[in-house]
Design a protein around this motif. Structure first.
Motif, PDB file in Angstrom:
ATOM      1  N   MET A 109       0.842  -1.194   0.000  1.00 48.85           N
ATOM      2  CA  MET A 109       0.000   0.000   0.000  1.00 48.85           C
ATOM      3  C   MET A 109       0.881   1.250   0.000  1.00 48.85           C
ATOM      4  O   MET A 109       1.998   1.219   0.505  1.00 48.85           O
ATOM      5  CB  MET A 109      -0.919  -0.011   1.223  1.00 48.85           C
ATOM      6  N   THR A 114      -2.665   3.319   5.144  1.00 47.45           N
ATOM      7  CA  THR A 114      -3.092   2.059   4.522  1.00 47.45           C
ATOM      8  C   THR A 114      -2.062   0.958   4.724  1.00 47.45           C
ATOM      9  O   THR A 114      -2.418  -0.214   4.830  1.00 47.45           O
ATOM     10  CB  THR A 114      -3.356   2.264   3.018  1.00 47.45           C
ATOM     11  N   ARG A 117      -2.800  -0.752   7.876  1.00 46.62           N
ATOM     12  CA  ARG A 117      -4.116  -1.367   8.004  1.00 46.62           C
ATOM     13  C   ARG A 117      -4.348  -2.548   7.062  1.00 46.62           C
ATOM     14  O   ARG A 117      -4.958  -3.546   7.447  1.00 46.62           O
ATOM     15  CB  ARG A 117      -5.193  -0.289   7.761  1.00 46.62           C
ATOM     16  N   VAL A 118      -3.902  -2.461   5.817  1.00 49.16           N
ATOM     17  CA  VAL A 118      -4.308  -3.421   4.791  1.00 49.16           C
ATOM     18  C   VAL A 118      -3.351  -4.608   4.739  1.00 49.16           C
ATOM     19  O   VAL A 118      -2.132  -4.446   4.633  1.00 49.16           O
ATOM     20  CB  VAL A 118      -4.379  -2.747   3.406  1.00 49.16           C
ATOM     21  N   THR A 134      -8.585  -1.573  -6.200  1.00 47.22           N
ATOM     22  CA  THR A 134      -7.458  -2.303  -5.626  1.00 47.22           C
ATOM     23  C   THR A 134      -6.731  -3.102  -6.697  1.00 47.22           C
ATOM     24  O   THR A 134      -5.495  -3.111  -6.767  1.00 47.22           O
ATOM     25  CB  THR A 134      -7.949  -3.247  -4.513  1.00 47.22           C
TER      26      THR A 134
END
Length: 269
Positions: A109, A114, A117-118, A134
């Motif tokens: 990311m 992000t 988090r991702v 995405t």
């Protein structure tokens, strides 16, 4: 259009058909493509782990399991830390006439928020249009090393048409292969399921066999990035990919097995 040209066209199309139907007659031939390499480092973890290193480590493990568990003949687009342009990867793969093509990558990311988090696993097959934002971002990142124009790949109009025919034949099996591998990866690792997606990845475009790109996790995530560098997690990923390939090949062999001839019912007196 002459008969001679039509005959030649038929031969060329047959030569471009995916080789998956041959998997019932010989050990499967599989090309494994570790993403990036050399000066192209790919994404980086918070601790400095490089995608090019992780993808190569996992690819070696995948090769070992495919050979041991399935008796497959496995060829790698790169076997060490070296640069290999995307067009050369496609060219190498097609020269091998493979049954399958597996490209292994780590995702990332772009922003601090992000990246924290991702996480999760995504498995891709080729499409002209990305499934979502995405998927588009992943394709843009992985395609950053690609030539800017199709002409850089040296395609003539005829070659482009034949490649397109081959991709059409392989597309449905690419979808099946992606789902088979993805399900095994999620079950084996407990990773976040970010789905099977479609996107216009350059390295999948032109491969004349069922082809998938596997984002084995987000190297940019603090925890998942650390896991991707661990041998035990890499083994889980490699075994799961192998089991997904096993399931796909079993389906293909069953589908392509010669059907027994129908026996006519005896005539009634």
């Amino acid at each position: 259009m002459t008969l001679r040209f039509l005959a030649l066209a038929r031969v060329l199309v047959l030569l471009c058909l995916p080789a998956s139907s041959l998997a019932a007659e010989r050990p499967a031939r599989i090309v494994v493509d570790p993403g990036h390499g050399g000066a192209q480092e790919g994404a980086t973890s918070p601790t400095g782990l490089l995608e090019k290193e992780v993808s190569l480590q996992i690819a070696h493990r995948v090769r070992a399991h495919l050979e041991k568990q399935l008796g497959a003949q496995v060829l790698m687009t790169r076997d060490e830390d070296q640069s290999m342009p995307l067009p050369e990867r496609v060219e190498f793969a097609n020269k091998q006439r493979p049954d399958l093509f597996l490209s292994i990558h780590c995702n990332a990311m772009p922003t601090k928020r992000t990246r924290a988090r991702v996480q999760g696993i995504e498995t891709y097959f080729l499409s002209a249009n990305a499934s979502n934002a995405t998927a588009r971002a992943a394709a843009d990142r992985e395609n950053a090393e690609a030539p800017a124009a199709r002409e850089a790949r040296g395609d003539s109009t005829l070659a482009f048409i034949l490649h397109d025919l081959a991709r059409t034949e392989a597309h449905q099996d690419s979808s099946r292969l992606a789902y088979a591998i993805h399900q095994k990866l999620i079950a084996a690792t407990g990773g976040s399921d970010r789905g099977v997606l479609q996107a216009p990845f350059y390295v999948l475009n032109g491969v004349e066999a069922p082809a998938v790109l596997i984002e084995v996790g987000y190297i940019s995530h603090p925890e998942e990035g650390a896991r991707l560098g661990r041998a035990e997690h890499q083994e889980k990923l490699a075994i799961a990919i192998t089991e997904g390939v096993r399931a796909f090949l079993a389906e293909v062999r069953k589908r392509d097995a010669p059907k027994p001839p129908k026996v006519a019912a005896p005539a009634t007196p």
